[in-house]
Design an enzyme around this catalytic site. Structure first.
Site, PDB file in Angstrom:
ATOM      1  N   GLN A 133       0.826  -1.196   0.000  1.00 35.56           N
ATOM      2  CA  GLN A 133       0.000   0.000   0.000  1.00 35.56           C
ATOM      3  C   GLN A 133       0.866   1.254   0.000  1.00 35.56           C
ATOM      4  O   GLN A 133       1.847   1.345   0.739  1.00 35.56           O
ATOM      5  CB  GLN A 133      -0.928   0.005   1.211  1.00 35.56           C
ATOM      6  CG  GLN A 133      -2.060  -1.003   1.150  1.00 35.56           C
ATOM      7  CD  GLN A 133      -3.134  -0.631   0.137  1.00 35.56           C
ATOM      8  OE1 GLN A 133      -3.052   0.369  -0.552  1.00 35.56           O
ATOM      9  NE2 GLN A 133      -4.151  -1.464   0.043  1.00 35.56           N
ATOM     10  N   GLU A 178      -1.657 -15.457  -3.645  1.00 35.10           N
ATOM     11  CA  GLU A 178      -1.047 -14.374  -4.405  1.00 35.10           C
ATOM     12  C   GLU A 178      -0.380 -14.957  -5.659  1.00 35.10           C
ATOM     13  O   GLU A 178       0.242 -16.018  -5.603  1.00 35.10           O
ATOM     14  CB  GLU A 178      -0.013 -13.630  -3.555  1.00 35.10           C
ATOM     15  CG  GLU A 178       0.815 -12.605  -4.285  1.00 35.10           C
ATOM     16  CD  GLU A 178      -0.011 -11.504  -4.930  1.00 35.10           C
ATOM     17  OE1 GLU A 178       0.329 -11.098  -6.049  1.00 35.10           O
ATOM     18  OE2 GLU A 178      -0.996 -11.057  -4.298  1.00 35.10           O
ATOM     19  N   ASP A 197      -8.624  -8.396  -1.308  1.00 33.95           N
ATOM     20  CA  ASP A 197      -8.082  -7.079  -1.657  1.00 33.95           C
ATOM     21  C   ASP A 197      -7.590  -7.153  -3.097  1.00 33.95           C
ATOM     22  O   ASP A 197      -6.381  -7.154  -3.358  1.00 33.95           O
ATOM     23  CB  ASP A 197      -6.956  -6.704  -0.697  1.00 33.95           C
ATOM     24  CG  ASP A 197      -6.461  -5.282  -0.917  1.00 33.95           C
ATOM     25  OD1 ASP A 197      -7.116  -4.536  -1.677  1.00 33.95           O
ATOM     26  OD2 ASP A 197      -5.414  -4.919  -0.348  1.00 33.95           O
ATOM     27  N   CYS A 240      -9.929  -0.859  -4.169  1.00 35.81           N
ATOM     28  CA  CYS A 240      -9.327   0.409  -4.593  1.00 35.81           C
ATOM     29  C   CYS A 240     -10.078   0.995  -5.775  1.00 35.81           C
ATOM     30  O   CYS A 240      -9.757   2.089  -6.237  1.00 35.81           O
ATOM     31  CB  CYS A 240      -7.856   0.205  -4.962  1.00 35.81           C
ATOM     32  SG  CYS A 240      -7.579  -0.989  -6.284  1.00 35.81           S
TER      33      CYS A 240
END
Length: 869
Positions: A515, A565, A752, A780
Site C-alpha cells: 500500500q 497471491e 483485496d 481500490c
C-alpha cells in the site's frame, strides 16, 4: 340579414386558425391585407407581403395534396406545391422543402471536399490514411504502397484499426500518392488521406533521426519547431500542470475533499441496489436489504463515513515517474499531463505535487539531469522504441511508534530506485557503461544532498513490452546491493527495502505490491479485522494477499491464515515477513486466485455438496442456546488421523520436500494446538530460500514454510509429493467432510483485489461455499466492487440460464456483465451487504479505498445448529 347557417368567410377562418407569435414572419403575413387574388396573380405586386407563398402549407406537408386538399382554398397564404413555393427575401428556401434539402446536401459535400483537401508542403509530410481494412498490419500497408508504386519514408498501422500513418520524403511523393489513392480505390473503397499532427515526443529529434537505438544529436524537427507542440496536445494540456493531472483535488481543503469523496462513494453504491434489483429473477422475491434501501436513500447499507488519512502531504511510499519530453521538448522525468489514448504524451516535472515526498522529487531530478547527457534515447510511446522508460522510487519508513506526523519525511530510512529500460537492439557494452554512469550519478547525488538522502538499492528492470506495466517475471539487474543482508541468497533476494505496519516489519521486493500510504493502511487493516469478527477459532482466507500484510497483521487474532497471491516474489516476501516477525500460523500459496481458490476451499472446508449433504443428514438442533455452529468429530476419527500424522512425522511415507504446513486434524483442542504449533515451529526455523515447493499438480505454484531439509527433488519425487499432499488433504470424517473443517468454527475471507476486481471464478467459489459466512471486501476501485457485489448478493433461481454467446458483452458495463453472470450462478445462499466505509488512502486525488462487509443469514435461516460427526 345573413342566414345563420352561412359559414364565415374563409379569410376570417384562416385568421382564427393560424395565430402566430407576434413579430414572426407568418404573423406579418396574417396582418397583411387579405383581399382575395387569383392564384396566378403575381404575389410580389400590389399589396402582398414579401413572405407570401414562401412557406409550404401544413396541409400540403401532412397530406401531400394541392390547394384542393387545403380547407383554406385559393386564398391560403402558404404554398401547396414545390412549384408554387417562392424564395424568401433573404434568398433562402423553406427548410422543409426539397430545394432546401438539396442545397444543404450540396453544401455538405462541398465542405467535406474542402476538409479532405490535403496540405502539400514541406512542413506537412506526415499524413493519415483513413478507411484501411482492419486486418491490415504495418507490413501489409507497406506491401500495398509498394505494389502501387507509392514512395514513402515510413508507414505504420496497428491491426484492428482503420487508420494508418505515412510519412513522405518530399512534396512530389505526397502529391502523387494523393492523386493515385483518389483514382484507384482499394477493394472498391476509397482510401482517404488527411493531415496528421506530430506529438510532443517528436519535437526534439536527431538531425539524422535515431539509428541503432542511439540518438546522434539533439535538434529541432522541421515538422514541429522547438517550443511548439501538436494541436491535440496543446488543447489537452494547455490548462493542466502536473499538479492538476495527478492531484486534481489539491486546491480543496482536506475536509472538503473528504466530503466530495463521500458523496461520490454514495452515488456509486446506489448502483449496487439498482443493479441487484434488475438482476433478481422474476420468480424470486427481492431481498429485504433492497426494500430497506429506500429508507437510507437507495444505499445497500448505511455508509458509515470516511476514514481520513493520518498524513495528507508526501504520503506516497512509491512514485512511478514517466520518462518523456515536456511541452517545450526537454527530456523530463515526471508525470504525464493526460492519457495516451487521448493523444497526450507530454511529461512535466512533479513540481508542487503534494502527494509526492521531497526525497522522491530530488531523485527524479537527479535522473532527469543524467538523461540530458545520456547517449541512449528515451522511450517513444508512439513508435514503441527507445531505451529509458520509467523511474520508480520506493521508500521504507521507521516503525509507527517512532513516526512524528509533522516530520514524516525524516522517518524515511530506506530507498529503492528502479529504472525501467528496453534493451532491444542496444549494444551490451554501451548499456553497461550507461548503467555505471547512472549508478555513480545517483550515489553521488544522494550523498551530496543536505542532509544526505537514504539510498539502499538500485535495480534495473529490462522490459521489452509495449506498456510500461511489466510482468512480475521481468528480468532485474541489481546495480547497488545493500550490505549486511541477514539472509543469504541471490542478488534478487538482496534488492529489498523494509517498511512497518502495526509494529510488524515487512520486506518489500522491487515488484511486490505494498500500500502506497503506510499509515493509512494500518487503519484500513484494523478496520477490516474488526469487521471480520476474528477470534482464535477463525480460519482466514487472504485472497490477493500481496506480501502478506493483511494476513500477517491479523494473524495474532485468528487460528490460521491462508494467503493467495500470483506474484512469486511477493509470496517469497510474505514468507520472509512471517519469519522476520515470528509468525507461525500462516500459509501462502503462489498462483492465480481463480486457479487455486477452488482446490484450497475443498482442501480446508470440503466441497459445498459434501457440506450440504452432511448438514442435512446429521444436523441436530442445539437446545442449550449456543451462539456458534460447531462441528464435532468422534474420537475414533481423531485417533485414526493422529496415527496418520505420526506416520508422516516418522517419515515413512514422506517424500523429499514434503514440508508444507500440515492440515489441522480432528483430535481434541489441546492436541490440535500442540501438534500444529510444533509442526509450524519446525517450519518457521527454516531458511526462506527453501520454502518454494510444488504441493499439488493443479497448485504447482504453492509455496509454504519448510524445514531444514534439502529441497532438490526429481520430477518423479515432485509428482509423488503432489499425490501425497492430495491424499493427506483429502482425509475425511464419517460425513465426508475434510478433517481440517472440524477445527475452525468461523471461516472468513478478506479480499483485496486489483482495480479490475475479483475474477468470476473466485466470486463463484466464495459465493457457493456455505461455510464462508462472512466476507470483507477491500476495494481500490468502487466500480469493480459494485460489479462483484452484484454477483455475491443477488438471489439465484434453481434453474440456471446458460450463456448464449451474446456478443453484446463488448459494449456492456461491468455491472451489466455482472447481471448476466448471475443468471448462470449456481443456486446458493446470497451474501447481504451489512456495513460499508470509505478509507482515504490517496489524499488530493479522486481515488478512495472502500471496505464493505458481506454476511449470510444464519444456518437454516433462523435457528442455530451444530453438526455432529
Amino acid at each position: 340579414m345573413e342566414d345563420a347557417t352561412t359559414p364565415p368567410s374563409q379569410p376570417e377562418l384562416a385568421g382564427e386558425k393560424r395565430k402566430r407569435e407576434e413579430g414572426s414572419p407568418d404573423a406579418a403575413v396574417q396582418d397583411a391585407p387579405s383581399a382575395p387574388v387569383a392564384s396566378g396573380e403575381d404575389a410580389s405586386g400590389g399589396g402582398r407581403h414579401p413572405m407570401w407563398k414562401t412557406s409550404l402549407c401544413s396541409f400540403f406537408r401532412r397530406r401531400g395534396a394541392g390547394a384542393e386538399g387545403c380547407s383554406h382554398g385559393d386564398s391560403c397564404r402558404y404554398a401547396h406545391t414545390e412549384e408554387e413555393l417562392r424564395p424568401r427575401p433573404d434568398g433562402t428556401w423553406d427548410p422543409t422543402s426539397d430545394r432546401a434539402k438539396k442545397l444543404r446536401k450540396v453544401a455538405a459535400e462541398a465542405q467535406e471536399e474542402a476538409e479532405e483537401e490535403v496540405t502539400a508542403d514541406e512542413q506537412s509530410l506526415d499524413k493519415c490514411l483513413l478507411g484501411l481494412p482492419r486486418g491490415w498490419t504495418a507490413d501489409r500497408l507497406k506491401t500495398f504502397l509498394q505494389d502501387q508504386g507509392i514512395l514513402y519514408a515510413t508507414a505504420k498501422k496497428k491491426k484492428g484499426m482503420t487508420v494508418g500513418f505515412v510519412t513522405f520524403e518530399s512534396v512530389e511523393q505526397l502529391t502523387r500518392a494523393v492523386q493515385f489513392l483518389k483514382e484507384n480505390p482499394s477493394g472498391g473503397k476509397e482510401i482517404k488521406i488527411s493531415d496528421a499532427n506530430r506529438r510532443s515526443h517528436q519535437k526534439v529529434r536527431a538531425e539524422g533521426h535515431v539509428a541503432n537505438g542511439t540518438a546522434i544529436e539533439n535538434g529541432s524537427s522541421p515538422a514541429t519547431p522547438a517550443g511548439e507542440t501538436s494541436a491535440p496536445e496543446v488543447v489537452a494540456s494547455s490548462k493542466k500542470s502536473a499538479r492538476d493531472a495527478v492531484t486534481p483535488l489539491a486546491h480543496m481543503p482536506y475536509n472538503d475533499q473528504l466530503e466530495h469523496k463521500k458523496h461520490s462513494m454514495a452515488q456509486i453504491l446506489k448502483r449496487l441496489t439498482r443493479n441487484a434489483r434488475k438482476a433478481c429473477p422474476p420468480a424470486i422475491p427481492l431481498p429485504n436489504w433492497i426494500f430497506k434501501s429506500k429508507e437510507i436513500g437507495g444505499l445497500p447499507c448505511k455508509l458509515e463515513g470516511i476514514l481520513e488519512s493520518p498524513i495528507v502531504d508526501g504520503y506516497r511510499n512509491k512514485c512511478e515517474f514517466s520518462v518523456g519530453y515536456s511541452l517545450e521538448g526537454k527530456k523530463t522525468v515526471g508525470f504525464m499531463l493526460g492519457n495516451f489514448r487521448e493523444g497526450v504524451t507530454a511529461v512535466e516535472e512533479p513540481v508542487n505535487c503534494p502527494n509526492v515526498s521531497e526525497i522522491s522529487c530530488k531523485y527524479a531530478q537527479m535522473f532527469q539531469d543524467f538523461l540530458q547527457s545520456s547517449s541512449l534515447p528515451l522511450w517513444s510511446r508512439v513508435d514503441n522504441c527507445g531505451f529509458w522508460r520509467q523511474f520508480t522510487v520506493r521508500e521504507g519508513r521507521c516503525p509507527a511508534e517512532a513516526v512524528v506526523l509533522q516530520q514524516v519525511e525524516s522517518q524515511i530510512s530506506e530507498v529503492m530506485l528502479i529504472v525501467q529500460v528496453c534493451s532491444t537492439d542496444v549494444d551490451e557494452a554501451l548499456m553497461k557503461e550507461e548503467f555505471d554512469k547512472l549508478s555513480a550519478a545517483l550515489i553521488q547525488g544522494a550523498s551530496t544532498c543536505s542532509p544526505p538522502l537514504p539510498l539502499t538499492t538500485i535495480v534495473v528492470q529490462d522490459h521489452k513490452g509495449i506498456s510500461n506495466a511489466a510482468p512480475a517475471d521481468c528480468p532485474l539487474i541489481p546495480l547497488l546491493v545493500p550490505k549486511g543482508d541477514q539472509f543469504e541468497g541471490g542478488a534478487e533476494d538482496k534488492t529489498r527495502i523494509h517498511d512497518h505496519i502495526s509494529n510488524l516489519k515487512f520486506s518489500i521486493s522491487p515488484t511486490a505490491f505494498f500500500q502506497v500510504n503506510t499509515l493509512a493502511a494500518e487503519r484500513l487493516y484494523t478496520l477490516a479485522g474488526d469487521w471480520a469478527n476474528l477470534n482464535s477459532d477463525t480460519l482466514l482466507f487472504d485472497v490477493c494477499c500481496g506480501t502478506g500484510t493483511i494476513g500477517l497483521t491479523l494473524a495474532h487474532r485468528v487460528g490460521m491464515v491462508v494467503g493467495i497471491e500470483m506474484n512469486e516474489s511477493a509470496v517469497s516476501d510474505a514468507h520472509r515477513n512471517a519469519l522476520i516477525n515470528g509468525i507461525k500460523n500462516c500459509r501462502f500459496v503462489c498462483g492465480k486466485a481463480e486457479d487455486v481458490i477452488g482446490s484450497l476451499l475443498i482442501e480446508y472446508l470440503g466441497s459445498p455438496q459434501q457440506h450440504i449433504a452432511a448438514s442435512e443428514s446429521n444436523y441436530v438442533i442445539n437446545d442449550t442456546g449456543k451462539n456458534e455452529d460447531t462441528i464435532n468429530c468422534p474420537e475414533s476419527d481423531g485417533e485414526n488421523m493422529d496415527s496418520s500424522t505420526e506416520k508422516n512425522d516418522n517419515g515413512e511415507n514422506e517424500q523429499p520436500g514434503d514440508r508444507s504446513v500440515d492440515l489441522p486434524t480432528c483430535c481434541g483442542d489441546e492436541d490440535i494446538k500442540g501438534d500444529s504449533v510444533d509442526r509450524v515451529n519446525k517450519e518457521a526455523d527454516s531458511s526462506p530460500d527453501e520454502h518454494i515447493e510444488a504441493a499439488v499438480e493443479q497448485n504447482c505454484g504453492e509455496a509454504s514454510l519448510i524445514n531444514d531439509e534439502p529441497t532438490d527433488a526429481t520430477s518423479a519425487d515432485s509428482l509423488e509429493h503432489g499425490k501425497m499432499c492430495q491424499d493427506s488433504s483429502s482425509i475425511q470424517n464419517n460425513n465426508g467432510l475434510p478433517a481440517s473443517a472440524c477445527q475452525f468454527k468461523n471461516v472468513v475471507a478478506i479480499v483485496d483485489p486489483p482495480r479490475v476486481g475479483l475474477h468470476p471464478t473466485v466470486i463463484k467459489a466464495l459465493r457457493t461455499h456455505p461455510l464462508i459466512r462472512r466476507l470483507v471486501y477491500i476495494s481500490c476501485n468502487p466500480d469493480s466492487l459494485v460489479a462483484n457485489a452484484i454477483e455475491l448478493c443477488t438471489p439465484t433461481s434453481e434453474k440456471q440460464e446458460k450463456n448464449k454467446g451474446n456478443r453484446g458483452w463488448r459494449s456492456m458495463s461491468a455491472a451489466g456483465l455482472a447481471r448476466q453472470r448471475t443468471k448462470s450462478m449456481p443456486n446458493s445462499e446470497p451474501f447481504i451487504p451489512k456495513r460499508v466505509m470509505a478509507v482515504d488512502l490517496f489524499p488530493h486525488t479522486s481515488h478512495c479505498e472502500m471496505v464493505m462487509l458481506f454476511e449470510r443469514m444464519d444456518y437454516f435461516s433462523v435457528d442455530k445448529h451444530y453438526v455432529s460427526c
